[in-house]
Motif scaffolding. Structure first.
Motif, mmCIF file in Angstrom:
data_model
loop_
_atom_site.group_PDB
_atom_site.id
_atom_site.type_symbol
_atom_site.label_atom_id
_atom_site.label_comp_id
_atom_site.label_asym_id
_atom_site.label_seq_id
_atom_site.Cartn_x
_atom_site.Cartn_y
_atom_site.Cartn_z
ATOM 1 N N LYS A 90 -21.312 -23.368 2.884
ATOM 2 C CA LYS A 90 -20.507 -24.347 3.979
ATOM 3 C C LYS A 90 -20.661 -25.708 3.730
ATOM 4 O O LYS A 90 -20.778 -26.540 5.323
ATOM 5 N N GLY A 91 -21.793 -25.897 2.186
ATOM 6 C CA GLY A 91 -22.446 -27.153 2.864
ATOM 7 C C GLY A 91 -21.505 -28.604 1.771
ATOM 8 O O GLY A 91 -21.903 -29.593 2.589
ATOM 9 N N TYR A 92 -20.122 -28.146 1.362
ATOM 10 C CA TYR A 92 -19.317 -28.921 0.796
ATOM 11 C C TYR A 92 -18.985 -30.243 1.976
ATOM 12 O O TYR A 92 -18.634 -29.576 2.827
ATOM 13 N N VAL A 93 -19.036 -31.749 1.028
ATOM 14 C CA VAL A 93 -17.859 -31.985 1.718
ATOM 15 C C VAL A 93 -17.511 -32.977 0.774
ATOM 16 O O VAL A 93 -17.855 -33.550 -0.264
ATOM 17 N N SER A 94 -16.650 -34.030 1.294
ATOM 18 C CA SER A 94 -15.461 -34.874 0.742
ATOM 19 C C SER A 94 -15.986 -35.705 0.217
ATOM 20 O O SER A 94 -16.316 -36.052 1.140
ATOM 21 N N GLU A 95 -15.815 -36.763 -0.775
ATOM 22 C CA GLU A 95 -16.022 -38.580 -0.326
ATOM 23 C C GLU A 95 -15.620 -38.827 0.611
ATOM 24 O O GLU A 95 -16.330 -39.679 1.142
ATOM 25 N N GLU A 96 -14.501 -38.486 0.674
ATOM 26 C CA GLU A 96 -13.847 -39.469 1.871
ATOM 27 C C GLU A 96 -14.562 -39.033 3.790
ATOM 28 O O GLU A 96 -15.563 -39.592 4.090
ATOM 29 N N GLU A 97 -15.027 -37.541 3.289
ATOM 30 C CA GLU A 97 -15.878 -37.087 4.911
ATOM 31 C C GLU A 97 -18.062 -37.966 5.157
ATOM 32 O O GLU A 97 -18.422 -37.787 5.331
ATOM 33 N N ALA A 98 -17.583 -37.594 3.233
ATOM 34 C CA ALA A 98 -19.391 -38.466 3.301
ATOM 35 C C ALA A 98 -19.388 -39.855 3.923
ATOM 36 O O ALA A 98 -19.992 -40.337 4.049
ATOM 37 N N GLY A 99 -18.805 -40.971 3.835
ATOM 38 C CA GLY A 99 -18.089 -41.978 3.542
ATOM 39 C C GLY A 99 -17.614 -42.445 5.175
ATOM 40 O O GLY A 99 -18.028 -43.325 6.040
ATOM 41 N N LYS A 100 -17.289 -41.039 6.068
ATOM 42 C CA LYS A 100 -17.277 -41.494 7.004
ATOM 43 C C LYS A 100 -18.536 -41.021 7.970
ATOM 44 O O LYS A 100 -18.661 -42.023 8.933
ATOM 45 N N ARG A 101 -19.258 -40.460 7.564
ATOM 46 C CA ARG A 101 -20.320 -39.843 8.335
ATOM 47 C C ARG A 101 -21.458 -40.490 8.174
ATOM 48 O O ARG A 101 -22.138 -41.559 8.850
ATOM 49 N N LEU A 102 -21.436 -41.716 6.723
ATOM 50 C CA LEU A 102 -22.389 -43.192 6.387
ATOM 51 C C LEU A 102 -21.721 -43.663 8.102
ATOM 52 O O LEU A 102 -22.726 -44.798 8.503
ATOM 53 N N ALA A 103 -20.627 -44.279 7.939
ATOM 54 C CA ALA A 103 -19.869 -45.159 9.158
ATOM 55 C C ALA A 103 -20.396 -45.046 9.892
ATOM 56 O O ALA A 103 -20.394 -46.120 10.851
ATOM 57 N N GLN A 104 -20.128 -43.629 10.709
ATOM 58 C CA GLN A 104 -20.240 -42.887 12.253
ATOM 59 C C GLN A 104 -22.096 -43.459 12.351
ATOM 60 O O GLN A 104 -22.855 -43.919 13.789
ATOM 61 N N VAL A 105 -22.907 -43.639 10.982
ATOM 62 C CA VAL A 105 -24.628 -43.847 11.181
ATOM 63 C C VAL A 105 -24.419 -44.834 12.031
ATOM 64 O O VAL A 105 -24.905 -45.693 12.281
ATOM 65 N N VAL A 106 -23.420 -45.797 11.337
ATOM 66 C CA VAL A 106 -23.700 -47.802 11.013
ATOM 67 C C VAL A 106 -22.803 -48.320 12.305
ATOM 68 O O VAL A 106 -23.712 -49.070 12.811
ATOM 69 N N SER A 107 -21.976 -47.188 12.664
ATOM 70 C CA SER A 107 -21.560 -48.244 14.449
ATOM 71 C C SER A 107 -21.634 -46.917 15.272
ATOM 72 O O SER A 107 -21.204 -47.593 16.664
ATOM 73 N N GLU A 108 -22.082 -46.461 14.813
ATOM 74 C CA GLU A 108 -21.753 -45.162 16.572
ATOM 75 C C GLU A 108 -23.466 -45.639 17.564
ATOM 76 O O GLU A 108 -24.370 -45.464 17.106
ATOM 77 N N PRO A 109 -23.191 -45.883 18.322
ATOM 78 C CA PRO A 109 -24.234 -46.709 19.835
ATOM 79 C C PRO A 109 -24.969 -45.412 19.858
ATOM 80 O O PRO A 109 -26.333 -45.533 20.001
ATOM 81 N N TYR A 110 -24.488 -43.912 20.093
ATOM 82 C CA TYR A 110 -25.485 -43.209 20.472
ATOM 83 C C TYR A 110 -26.224 -42.295 19.366
ATOM 84 O O TYR A 110 -27.226 -42.003 19.121
ATOM 85 N N LEU A 111 -26.085 -43.419 17.944
ATOM 86 C CA LEU A 111 -27.125 -43.130 16.825
ATOM 87 C C LEU A 111 -27.935 -43.970 16.182
ATOM 88 O O LEU A 111 -28.311 -43.870 15.318
ATOM 89 N N THR A 112 -28.127 -44.711 17.363
ATOM 90 C CA THR A 112 -28.954 -46.301 16.454
ATOM 91 C C THR A 112 -31.020 -45.549 16.901
ATOM 92 O O THR A 112 -30.769 -46.719 16.831
ATOM 93 N N LYS A 113 -31.064 -44.569 17.089
ATOM 94 C CA LYS A 113 -32.023 -44.417 16.912
ATOM 95 C C LYS A 113 -32.937 -44.502 15.824
ATOM 96 O O LYS A 113 -32.126 -44.283 14.585
ATOM 97 N N SER A 114 -33.813 -45.446 15.883
ATOM 98 C CA SER A 114 -34.733 -44.911 14.348
ATOM 99 C C SER A 114 -35.821 -44.742 13.994
ATOM 100 O O SER A 114 -36.182 -43.489 14.627
ATOM 101 N N GLY A 115 -35.916 -44.497 12.517
ATOM 102 C CA GLY A 115 -37.284 -43.781 11.994
ATOM 103 C C GLY A 115 -36.223 -42.986 11.613
ATOM 104 O O GLY A 115 -37.088 -41.800 11.465
ATOM 105 N N VAL A 116 -35.365 -42.564 11.712
ATOM 106 C CA VAL A 116 -34.879 -40.995 11.428
ATOM 107 C C VAL A 116 -34.003 -40.482 10.537
ATOM 108 O O VAL A 116 -33.656 -41.521 9.657
ATOM 109 N N TYR A 117 -34.010 -39.280 10.000
ATOM 110 C CA TYR A 117 -32.900 -38.809 8.965
ATOM 111 C C TYR A 117 -31.826 -37.628 9.156
ATOM 112 O O TYR A 117 -31.830 -37.599 10.013
ATOM 113 N N TRP A 118 -30.957 -38.880 8.925
ATOM 114 C CA TRP A 118 -29.634 -38.143 9.334
ATOM 115 C C TRP A 118 -29.137 -37.126 8.436
ATOM 116 O O TRP A 118 -29.040 -37.052 7.776
ATOM 117 N N SER A 119 -29.447 -35.581 9.086
ATOM 118 C CA SER A 119 -28.239 -34.630 8.396
ATOM 119 C C SER A 119 -26.711 -34.116 8.521
ATOM 120 O O SER A 119 -27.067 -33.447 9.735
#
Length: 102
Positions: A73-102
């Motif tokens: 169940k680890g598969y993601v589409s290219e579109e979903e991966a792009g959405k996850r990247l966009a979320q990390v750079v745009s969502e205020p609650y994901l602004t913690k620095s020095g972390v690895y998001w998985s």
């Protein structure tokens, strides 16, 4: 490759991910407090249907995507991966620095 061994595409990916994470952590340590930039790295999921498998045997190339989709169940589409990247750079609650998001 980090260990200067024989080329192995999967190991190159893993080595590059480790280097990316170490670089991010060093940038965070050196610059975050001083300039306020947020540094993070991201694993968006397994994008199993791209060219990164091209060095593997054909049977592995054939079986790996369905294995990731239906077994791990680890598969993601290219579109979903792009959405996850966009979320990390745009969502205020994901602004913690020095972390690895998985």
């Amino acid at each position: 490759m980090i260990n200067e061994g024989e080329f192995d595409g999967s190991k190159v990916y893993k080595d590059s991910k480790v280097c990316n994470m170490l670089t991010m952590q060093e940038f965070h340590r050196s610059y975050h407090e001083e300039i306020g930039v947020t540094f993070a790295s991201l694993y968006p999921g397994c994008i199993a249907e791209t060219g990164w498998l091209r060095e593997h045997v054909p049977l592995f190339i054939l079986l790996f995507p369905p294995f990731q989709k239906y077994i791990t169940k680890g598969y993601v589409s290219e579109e979903e991966a792009g959405k996850r990247l966009a979320q990390v750079v745009s969502e205020p609650y994901l602004t913690k620095s020095g972390v690895y998001w998985s």
